[in-house]
Design a protein around this motif. Structure first.
Motif, mmCIF file in Angstrom:
data_model
loop_
_atom_site.group_PDB
_atom_site.id
_atom_site.type_symbol
_atom_site.label_atom_id
_atom_site.label_comp_id
_atom_site.label_asym_id
_atom_site.label_seq_id
_atom_site.Cartn_x
_atom_site.Cartn_y
_atom_site.Cartn_z
ATOM 1 N N TYR A 168 -5.947 3.000 -3.366
ATOM 2 C CA TYR A 168 -6.435 4.428 -4.311
ATOM 3 C C TYR A 168 -6.350 5.562 -3.833
ATOM 4 O O TYR A 168 -6.067 6.296 -3.978
ATOM 5 N N GLY A 169 -6.782 5.703 -2.573
ATOM 6 C CA GLY A 169 -6.561 6.815 -1.648
ATOM 7 C C GLY A 169 -5.138 6.883 -1.433
ATOM 8 O O GLY A 169 -5.238 8.431 -1.579
ATOM 9 N N MET A 170 -4.539 6.091 -0.782
ATOM 10 C CA MET A 170 -3.070 6.337 -0.913
ATOM 11 C C MET A 170 -2.446 6.853 -2.189
ATOM 12 O O MET A 170 -1.280 7.336 -2.195
ATOM 13 N N ILE A 171 -3.157 6.138 -3.308
ATOM 14 C CA ILE A 171 -2.033 6.249 -4.899
ATOM 15 C C ILE A 171 -2.838 7.946 -4.641
ATOM 16 O O ILE A 171 -1.424 8.619 -5.176
ATOM 17 N N ILE A 172 -3.903 8.198 -4.965
ATOM 18 C CA ILE A 172 -4.087 9.824 -5.423
ATOM 19 C C ILE A 172 -3.062 10.734 -4.088
ATOM 20 O O ILE A 172 -2.748 11.707 -4.960
ATOM 21 N N ARG A 173 -3.052 9.899 -3.044
ATOM 22 C CA ARG A 173 -2.095 11.467 -2.335
ATOM 23 C C ARG A 173 -1.069 11.023 -3.239
ATOM 24 O O ARG A 173 0.099 12.524 -2.774
ATOM 25 N N ALA A 174 -0.172 9.885 -3.250
ATOM 26 C CA ALA A 174 0.732 9.995 -3.423
ATOM 27 C C ALA A 174 1.281 10.584 -4.987
ATOM 28 O O ALA A 174 2.703 11.177 -5.015
ATOM 29 N N GLY A 175 0.354 10.684 -5.611
ATOM 30 C CA GLY A 175 0.380 11.176 -7.362
ATOM 31 C C GLY A 175 -0.345 12.769 -7.193
ATOM 32 O O GLY A 175 0.883 13.022 -8.211
ATOM 33 N N VAL A 176 -0.905 13.392 -6.153
ATOM 34 C CA VAL A 176 -0.492 14.303 -6.035
ATOM 35 C C VAL A 176 1.099 15.291 -5.044
ATOM 36 O O VAL A 176 1.452 16.714 -6.010
ATOM 37 N N GLU A 177 1.518 14.633 -4.450
ATOM 38 C CA GLU A 177 3.014 14.879 -3.954
ATOM 39 C C GLU A 177 4.068 14.488 -4.713
ATOM 40 O O GLU A 177 4.859 16.088 -4.804
ATOM 41 N N ASN A 178 3.887 13.202 -5.317
ATOM 42 C CA ASN A 178 5.311 12.896 -6.795
ATOM 43 C C ASN A 178 4.302 12.152 -7.480
ATOM 44 O O ASN A 178 4.580 10.961 -7.925
ATOM 45 N N ARG A 179 3.879 12.966 -8.468
ATOM 46 C CA ARG A 179 3.437 12.508 -10.023
ATOM 47 C C ARG A 179 4.611 11.765 -10.642
ATOM 48 O O ARG A 179 4.310 10.413 -11.243
ATOM 49 N N SER A 180 5.203 11.920 -10.842
ATOM 50 C CA SER A 180 6.668 11.331 -11.775
ATOM 51 C C SER A 180 7.022 9.729 -11.026
ATOM 52 O O SER A 180 7.449 9.204 -11.060
ATOM 53 N N MET A 181 7.195 10.353 -9.332
ATOM 54 C CA MET A 181 7.439 8.837 -8.735
ATOM 55 C C MET A 181 6.601 7.327 -9.068
ATOM 56 O O MET A 181 6.953 6.535 -9.089
ATOM 57 N N VAL A 182 5.533 8.045 -8.750
ATOM 58 C CA VAL A 182 4.403 7.427 -8.680
ATOM 59 C C VAL A 182 3.897 6.815 -10.302
ATOM 60 O O VAL A 182 4.312 5.461 -10.408
ATOM 61 N N THR A 183 3.957 7.703 -10.720
ATOM 62 C CA THR A 183 4.099 7.157 -12.523
ATOM 63 C C THR A 183 5.100 6.063 -12.824
ATOM 64 O O THR A 183 5.434 5.148 -13.344
ATOM 65 N N ALA A 184 6.829 6.318 -12.253
ATOM 66 C CA ALA A 184 7.651 5.414 -12.344
ATOM 67 C C ALA A 184 7.510 3.981 -12.015
ATOM 68 O O ALA A 184 8.266 2.503 -11.923
ATOM 69 N N LEU A 185 6.905 4.436 -10.557
ATOM 70 C CA LEU A 185 6.689 2.918 -10.296
ATOM 71 C C LEU A 185 5.322 2.168 -11.141
ATOM 72 O O LEU A 185 5.137 1.382 -10.540
ATOM 73 N N GLY A 186 4.920 2.325 -12.271
ATOM 74 C CA GLY A 186 3.984 1.962 -12.567
ATOM 75 C C GLY A 186 2.878 1.878 -12.378
ATOM 76 O O GLY A 186 1.883 0.930 -13.366
ATOM 77 N N ILE A 187 2.386 3.439 -11.906
ATOM 78 C CA ILE A 187 0.948 3.153 -11.525
ATOM 79 C C ILE A 187 0.175 4.066 -12.558
ATOM 80 O O ILE A 187 1.069 5.192 -12.341
#
Length: 291
Positions: A168-187
């Protein structure tokens, strides 16, 4: 020499409280871009909840104190999660609305706490060990300072580990950098952001219980008074940097204590002056990312 040591440890204890509040602010704004002026309410609710646990238990032993810490942190976390889910989730990237709604919530909660617990400070008792002192090179250090310091160090290590080593820590940091990309991965990034608010609220609630023992009382204005210095710490340390917040919290609190003692109670002025110098010469803060 004993006076210097006493001021140093008193500053470290106060800095620990500043960090516990600033950690949540730094996470919430640094990672999510949310200006949360209601953060002090999480602290105040945690402090009152911890006091209620101790009062209803009718005991001041260590077991009750630890229980009050846990439930106070849980109360702050629950209030923070509710705030994000109901109020903030629709206002990401809308900073003016964030300021208005969180400031309004802060004022409303003070009035609510006034109505429930009254406007007068409520004095609190902790374990008997808190009333004792420990001799360090001739200085009699109140024992509750050590509890605050240990708690802050543990929270710092836990937060750093969570952000850098957990999924979840990695998801949070990735979501901050590029939210649309993380969402596209189904997260579902929204759940991760709610978790950030929850963690920040838990740290504030924990800080509220410890602050009530540090100052010896709890009142509806406790969170607001600490929030001011927590914002200063967050800016000086660098938005989004937990290590920067920890360093700044210690520096600000120790500077404040020494200035109050040696410069005729000018601690608050000296801290604001330090903030101005940081904004002038390093706007990103001590460990913040430069643009």
């Amino acid at each position: 020499m004993s006076t210097v040591i006493l001021l140093l440890f008193t500053g470290l204890g106060l800095g620990a409280l500043y960090f516990l509040v600033a950690a949540g602010l730094s996470l919430i704004y640094g990672l999510m871009g949310v200006l949360n002026f209601a953060h002090g309410a999480f602290l105040t609710l945690g402090a009152f909840t911890g006091w209620e646990i101790a009062r209803r238990a009718g005991s001041d032993n260590w077991g009750i104190f630890l229980l009050s810490l846990i439930i106070g942190a849980a109360a702050g976390a629950a209030f923070a999660a509710f705030t994000e889910f109901v109020l903030i989730r629709r206002l990401y990237q809308r900073h003016i609305e964030q300021v208005l709604i969180t400031l309004g919530l802060s004022l409303a909660t003070v009035a609510l706490f006034d109505g429930i617990w009254g406007t007068d400070p409520v004095y609190i008792q902790g374990p008997a060990w808190f009333k004792d002192t420990t001799d360090i090179f001739g200085a009699r250090i109140p024992n509750d300072r050590f509890v605050c310091i240990v708690a802050a160090v543990m929270v710092l290590l836990a937060l750093v580990y969570f952000l850098k080593k957990t999924r979840y820590g990695m998801i949070i940091r990735a979501g901050v950098e590029n939210r649309s990309m993380v969402t596209a991965l189904g997260i579902d990034v929204r759940k991760a952001f709610t978790l950030v608010f929850t963690i920040g609220g838990a740290a504030a609630g924990l800080g509220g219980v410890l602050a009530s023992h540090y100052f010896g009382y709890v009142s509806p204005m406790l969170g607001g008074s600490l929030l001011i210095f927590a914002f200063i710490v967050t800016v000086i340390g660098g938005l989004g940097s937990l290590t920067g917040a920890a360093i700044a919290a210690v520096a600000v609190a120790v500077l404040q204590q020494f200035a109050n003692f040696y410069l005729g109670g000018t601690g608050d002025f000296v801290v604001v002056l330090a903030l101005a110098l940081v904004l002038l010469f390093r706007p990103s803060g001590l460990l913040g990312r430069t643009a």
